[in-house]
Design a protein around this motif. Structure first.
Motif, PDB file in Angstrom:
ATOM      1  N   MET A 203      33.162   3.086  17.055  1.00  0.00           N
ATOM      2  CA  MET A 203      33.482   1.677  16.812  1.00  0.00           C
ATOM      3  C   MET A 203      32.216   0.862  16.535  1.00  0.00           C
ATOM      4  SD  MET A 203      36.773   1.268  16.916  1.00  0.00           S
ATOM      5  CE  MET A 203      36.962  -0.488  17.144  1.00  0.00           C
ATOM      6  N   MET A 204      31.199   1.040  17.359  1.00  0.00           N
ATOM      7  CA  MET A 204      29.944   0.320  17.163  1.00  0.00           C
ATOM      8  C   MET A 204      29.225   0.794  15.905  1.00  0.00           C
ATOM      9  SD  MET A 204      29.578  -2.058  19.294  1.00  0.00           S
ATOM     10  CE  MET A 204      27.864  -2.416  18.893  1.00  0.00           C
ATOM     11  N   SER A 205      29.413   2.066  15.582  1.00  0.00           N
ATOM     12  CA  SER A 205      28.821   2.613  14.367  1.00  0.00           C
ATOM     13  C   SER A 205      29.271   1.833  13.145  1.00  0.00           C
ATOM     14  CB  SER A 205      29.220   4.088  14.213  1.00  0.00           C
ATOM     15  OG  SER A 205      28.867   4.591  12.951  1.00  0.00           O
ATOM     16  N   GLY A 206      30.576   1.592  13.033  1.00  0.00           N
ATOM     17  CA  GLY A 206      31.103   0.857  11.896  1.00  0.00           C
ATOM     18  C   GLY A 206      30.625  -0.576  11.865  1.00  0.00           C
ATOM     19  N   SER A 207      30.614  -1.227  13.014  1.00  0.00           N
ATOM     20  CA  SER A 207      30.204  -2.635  13.063  1.00  0.00           C
ATOM     21  C   SER A 207      28.724  -2.807  12.714  1.00  0.00           C
ATOM     22  CB  SER A 207      30.493  -3.212  14.451  1.00  0.00           C
ATOM     23  OG  SER A 207      31.890  -3.308  14.667  1.00  0.00           O
ATOM     24  N   ILE A 208      27.889  -1.895  13.211  1.00  0.00           N
ATOM     25  CA  ILE A 208      26.456  -1.980  12.883  1.00  0.00           C
ATOM     26  C   ILE A 208      26.233  -1.700  11.399  1.00  0.00           C
ATOM     27  CG2 ILE A 208      24.200  -0.909  13.268  1.00  0.00           C
ATOM     28  CD1 ILE A 208      25.071  -0.438  16.184  1.00  0.00           C
ATOM     29  N   ALA A 209      26.899  -0.673  10.881  1.00  0.00           N
ATOM     30  CA  ALA A 209      26.753  -0.346   9.459  1.00  0.00           C
ATOM     31  C   ALA A 209      27.236  -1.484   8.574  1.00  0.00           C
ATOM     32  CB  ALA A 209      27.522   0.940   9.139  1.00  0.00           C
ATOM     33  N   SER A 210      28.240  -2.214   9.032  1.00  0.00           N
ATOM     34  CA  SER A 210      28.772  -3.327   8.225  1.00  0.00           C
ATOM     35  C   SER A 210      27.716  -4.394   7.966  1.00  0.00           C
ATOM     36  CB  SER A 210      29.976  -3.964   8.935  1.00  0.00           C
ATOM     37  OG  SER A 210      29.576  -4.768  10.041  1.00  0.00           O
ATOM     38  N   LEU A 211      26.747  -4.507   8.878  1.00  0.00           N
ATOM     39  CA  LEU A 211      25.691  -5.504   8.702  1.00  0.00           C
ATOM     40  C   LEU A 211      24.816  -5.173   7.493  1.00  0.00           C
ATOM     41  CD1 LEU A 211      24.617  -6.120  12.415  1.00  0.00           C
ATOM     42  CD2 LEU A 211      26.318  -7.335  11.040  1.00  0.00           C
ATOM     43  N   GLY A 212      24.797  -3.886   7.111  1.00  0.00           N
ATOM     44  CA  GLY A 212      24.083  -3.521   5.895  1.00  0.00           C
ATOM     45  C   GLY A 212      24.720  -4.148   4.673  1.00  0.00           C
ATOM     46  N   GLY A 213      26.047  -4.083   4.595  1.00  0.00           N
ATOM     47  CA  GLY A 213      26.757  -4.731   3.488  1.00  0.00           C
ATOM     48  C   GLY A 213      26.602  -6.237   3.526  1.00  0.00           C
ATOM     49  N   ALA A 214      26.666  -6.805   4.729  1.00  0.00           N
ATOM     50  CA  ALA A 214      26.497  -8.253   4.869  1.00  0.00           C
ATOM     51  C   ALA A 214      25.101  -8.686   4.424  1.00  0.00           C
ATOM     52  CB  ALA A 214      26.739  -8.660   6.319  1.00  0.00           C
ATOM     53  N   THR A 215      24.105  -7.866   4.726  1.00  0.00           N
ATOM     54  CA  THR A 215      22.729  -8.170   4.325  1.00  0.00           C
ATOM     55  C   THR A 215      22.606  -8.274   2.816  1.00  0.00           C
ATOM     56  OG1 THR A 215      21.774  -7.099   6.281  1.00  0.00           O
ATOM     57  CG2 THR A 215      20.361  -7.293   4.344  1.00  0.00           C
ATOM     58  N   ILE A 216      23.229  -7.336   2.103  1.00  0.00           N
ATOM     59  CA  ILE A 216      23.155  -7.339   0.639  1.00  0.00           C
ATOM     60  C   ILE A 216      23.794  -8.604   0.069  1.00  0.00           C
ATOM     61  CG2 ILE A 216      23.968  -6.153  -1.440  1.00  0.00           C
ATOM     62  CD1 ILE A 216      23.754  -3.523   0.196  1.00  0.00           C
ATOM     63  N   VAL A 217      24.946  -8.982   0.603  1.00  0.00           N
ATOM     64  CA  VAL A 217      25.664 -10.157   0.092  1.00  0.00           C
ATOM     65  C   VAL A 217      24.932 -11.448   0.421  1.00  0.00           C
ATOM     66  CG1 VAL A 217      27.754 -11.548   0.403  1.00  0.00           C
ATOM     67  CG2 VAL A 217      27.938  -9.089   0.049  1.00  0.00           C
ATOM     68  N   LEU A 218      24.441 -11.561   1.633  1.00  0.00           N
ATOM     69  CA  LEU A 218      23.926 -12.844   2.117  1.00  0.00           C
ATOM     70  C   LEU A 218      22.446 -13.076   1.833  1.00  0.00           C
ATOM     71  CD1 LEU A 218      25.813 -12.850   5.538  1.00  0.00           C
ATOM     72  CD2 LEU A 218      26.407 -14.144   3.475  1.00  0.00           C
ATOM     73  N   THR A 219      21.775 -12.073   1.256  1.00  0.00           N
ATOM     74  CA  THR A 219      20.357 -12.263   0.928  1.00  0.00           C
ATOM     75  C   THR A 219      20.074 -12.163  -0.562  1.00  0.00           C
ATOM     76  OG1 THR A 219      19.854  -9.907   1.270  1.00  0.00           O
ATOM     77  CG2 THR A 219      19.600 -11.380   3.164  1.00  0.00           C
ATOM     78  N   THR A 220      20.757 -11.257  -1.269  1.00  0.00           N
ATOM     79  CA  THR A 220      20.424 -11.029  -2.682  1.00  0.00           C
ATOM     80  C   THR A 220      21.589 -11.281  -3.638  1.00  0.00           C
ATOM     81  OG1 THR A 220      20.845  -8.652  -2.349  1.00  0.00           O
ATOM     82  CG2 THR A 220      18.560  -9.404  -2.171  1.00  0.00           C
TER      83      THR A 220
END
Length: 315
Positions: A203-220
């Protein structure tokens, strides 16, 4: 150019680092996680949608943080599916991960069309993360702006490495988590609930990995579309293998692949690059990933119980 390459490497590495840390967490608990691509897609989608509606509600500069939180919480939908499939119903870990990738890609694309009147992508965000300078350190020539002037998500990603490293190697929780991935029978004998640890790790694996996608959207990128992640989840998995399932090793792998991404962008602006097809440059990060795995794959050792369904009755 040197400063731009270093800065770009860190920015690209941050997204891969979140994905890699998430994948490592699951696999250290014995559950193969090829669904990192899907979790990053989910994170990109939910962060874009969460930030968009936060903007619409007048939250302004707080909307990117709402996007991050939305991605972290809502991706539990997909990580929960992977946990149930592999742990409760004993599905093949690899197949489950591939299904998560396909499901996340197509469900999010459908939801974008549903929510935004048939559009192929979400509206572009007006409020994204801005770079933050660390006082004094950012004034150091060349490396100052490269290392100490970056997005909040970059600082969070590197702090996450230290935090997870501390938990893994300095706490009883980390010892139990590593033990579940190596010898779950011995952990069960000690009276510790093996399946509970595995479940929460996935469960935590998915939530932490999701921040990678959020990083791409919210920074670049500033929005979400079908090809926002474009295989970066698979590069994150390669970082896990290259890093030998160690948080500091995953950091090294993410930096290597982040460097490949940054080099790709910087080479394209040089004069000689105009005579080379653009596809060659876009291929570069994936080629470096493949070469890294070829030359290091034989020296890596995965957790002993990785991918093995645990049955307490036969321990």
């Amino acid at each position: 150019m040197t400063a731009n390459i270093i800065s770009g490497s860190l920015i690209f590495a941050a997204a891969l680092l979140f994905g890699g840390l998430g994948g490592m967490l699951s696999e250290r608990a014995g559950v193969i996680n090829l669904g990192i691509e899907g979790f990053m897609i989910s994170g990109a989608f939910f962060s874009a949608v969460g930030a968009y509606y936060a903007e619409s509600a007048g939250m302004g500069g707080l909307s990117p943080f709402v996007g991050v939180l939305t991605a972290f919480i809502c991706t539990a939908i997909f990580s929960g599916m992977h946990a149930l499939a592999t742990l409760k119903y004993k599905a093949d870990h690899v197949i489950s991960g591939v299904v998560i990738n396909l499901l996340a890609a197509n469900v999010t694309f459908f939801l974008v069309k549903l929510l935004f009147d048939g559009a192929a992508e979400t509206p572009r965000l007006k409020n994204m993360f801005s770079k933050i300078s660390i006082p004094f350190l950012s004034d150091i020539p060349i490396v100052g702006k490269a290392l100490f002037k970056s997005y909040p998500t970059t600082y969070i990603a590197f702090a996450a490495v230290l935090l997870i490293g501390f938990i893994f190697f300095k706490t009883s929780l980390g010892l139990r988590l590593r033990g579940v991935g190596e010898n779950p029978g011995s952990i069960d004998t000690a009276g510790i609930n093996v399946m509970k640890i595995k479940f929460w790790a996935v469960m935590m694996s998915g939530s932490i990995a999701s921040l990678g996608g959020a990083t791409i959207v919210l920074t670049t990128n500033g929005n979400f579309s079908f090809n926002t992640i474009a295989g970066q989840g698979y590069i994150a998995i390669a970082a896990v293998i290259l890093g030998r399932w160690n948080p500091y090793g995953v950091l090294s792998g993410a930096l290597l692949f982040g460097f490949a991404q940054a080099i790709k962008d910087q080479i394209q602006i040089l004069d000689f690059a105009s005579s080379i097809p653009t596809e060659v440059f876009y291929m570069l990060p994936y080629l470096i990933t493949l070469l890294a795995l070829i030359f290091t794959g034989r020296k890596t050792r995965a957790p002993k119980a990785l991918g093995i369904h645990y049955d307490a009755s036969v321990r």
